[in-house]
Motif scaffolding. Structure first.
Motif, short mmCIF file in Angstrom:
data_model
loop_
_atom_site.label_atom_id
_atom_site.label_comp_id
_atom_site.label_asym_id
_atom_site.label_seq_id
_atom_site.Cartn_x
_atom_site.Cartn_y
_atom_site.Cartn_z
N THR A 35 0.86 -1.18 0.00
CA THR A 35 0.00 0.00 0.00
C THR A 35 0.90 1.24 0.00
OG1 THR A 35 -0.07 0.10 2.41
CG2 THR A 35 -1.77 -1.23 1.30
N GLN A 37 1.02 3.58 2.09
CA GLN A 37 1.49 3.82 3.45
C GLN A 37 2.69 2.92 3.78
OE1 GLN A 37 -1.69 3.22 2.62
NE2 GLN A 37 -2.48 5.32 2.82
N GLU A 38 2.63 1.66 3.37
CA GLU A 38 3.74 0.74 3.63
C GLU A 38 4.98 1.17 2.87
OE1 GLU A 38 1.59 -3.56 4.51
OE2 GLU A 38 1.97 -2.95 2.44
N ALA A 40 5.79 4.21 2.01
CA ALA A 40 6.33 5.41 2.65
C ALA A 40 7.07 5.07 3.92
CB ALA A 40 5.20 6.39 2.95
N HIS A 41 6.64 4.01 4.60
CA HIS A 41 7.28 3.62 5.85
C HIS A 41 8.62 2.94 5.60
CE1 HIS A 41 7.99 0.96 9.38
NE2 HIS A 41 7.59 2.05 10.04
N ASN A 237 0.85 7.34 -7.63
CA ASN A 237 0.62 6.04 -7.00
C ASN A 237 1.52 5.01 -7.68
OD1 ASN A 237 -0.36 3.64 -5.90
ND2 ASN A 237 -2.44 4.43 -5.75
#
Length: 273
Positions: A35, A37-38, A40-41, A237
């Protein structure tokens, strides 16, 4: 028995080359399943939850199956027709190189390899539009013609190494010229057929420029062209973009893995002969 010395420099270069190939592939696969978010982490970590949502969204946004069908039709048609027609042309030239006309014809075909594509790009666009060839059929025809220069070059070199006595024996047994080619010469061209087939397959599947300038109907867009058209939607994306790239890449990886045995088998047979 004296053991062989390990060439550490060569080993290091091979490991480095393998990492340079596998690392981008690893990133492509992991990002396609992550995802935003993952990603970016942690960019290098494995996905916490392996999900197909990115692939489903990419399929819907790019009309993947329609583009896949167009690319498959073009690639399969080009490979089959290229092997059948280009090998025939090369056979006619190779067995008549002692004649002035065929020698000039050979150099004429080979010289096409030195013509840059941008020089002929605009005339091609105009001619294909006027002749109603701005479609899949016209694109297939152009791929066959443009591959003729290189394919004749490699085919002629290989056919010249095949003993003419094999053809004479077939003619004595009553075979016609067509029979000699299809029953004697064409089976012996297995190594070249495998090489030309794979190179043509990769070229027709991955090519972007020719479909871009030839195809005017969006319904006929190939996979590389579809990904370019929707690139603006993927710009924010990367997960969808890499999912789309991975789906377009997978068929060629599968084809290459399965086609390797044909190349090795063909080369082995040629060495035994």
């Amino acid at each position: 028995m004296v053991g062989r010395k390990t060439n550490w420099v060569l080993t290091f270069l091979l490991i480095l080359g393998a990492l340079l190939i596998l690392f981008p592939l690893y990133l492509t696969i992991t990002i396609a399943f992550k995802t935003p978010q993952e990603m970016a982490h942690s960019l290098l970590a494995l996905p916490q939850n392996w999900t197909l949502n990115n692939f489903i969204s990419a399929i819907e946004m790019t009309h993947f199956f329609r583009a896949f069908q167009n690319s498959a039709i073009i690639t399969v048609s080009v490979v089959i027709l290229t092997l059948l027609t280009n090998s025939l042309v090369a056979y006619a030239i190779a067995r008549n190189l002692h004649k002035r006309f065929y020698k000039l014809l050979y150099y004429y075909f080979v010289s096409a390899m030195f013509v840059p594509f941008p020089i002929i790009m605009l005339p091609i666009v105009k001619q294909t539009s006027q002749w109603g060839m701005d479609n899949l059929v016209g694109l297939i025809f152009l791929y066959i013609v443009y591959g003729l220069a290189f394919n004749v070059f490699v085919y002629v070199a290989y056919i010249k190494s095949i003993p003419y006595e094999l053809e004479e024996a077939a003619i004595i047994d009553g075979a016609s010229t067509w029979g000699v080619f299809w029953k004697v010469i064409f089976p012996l061209l297995s190594p070249m057929n495998a090489t030309v087939g794979i190179l043509t397959c990769l070229w027709a599947w991955n090519d972007f420029m020719l479909p871009l300038i030839i195809l005017s109907d969006r319904e006929l867009a190939t996979l590389p062209l579809v990904q370019y058209i929707f690139q603006s939607q993927f710009s924010t994306n990367y997960n969808l973009a890499f999912a789309s790239y991975l789906m377009a890449l997978t068929p060629m990886i599968v084809v290459y893995i399965f086609a390797q045995k044909w190349i090795i088998s063909g080369v082995t047979k040629g060495a035994i002969k």
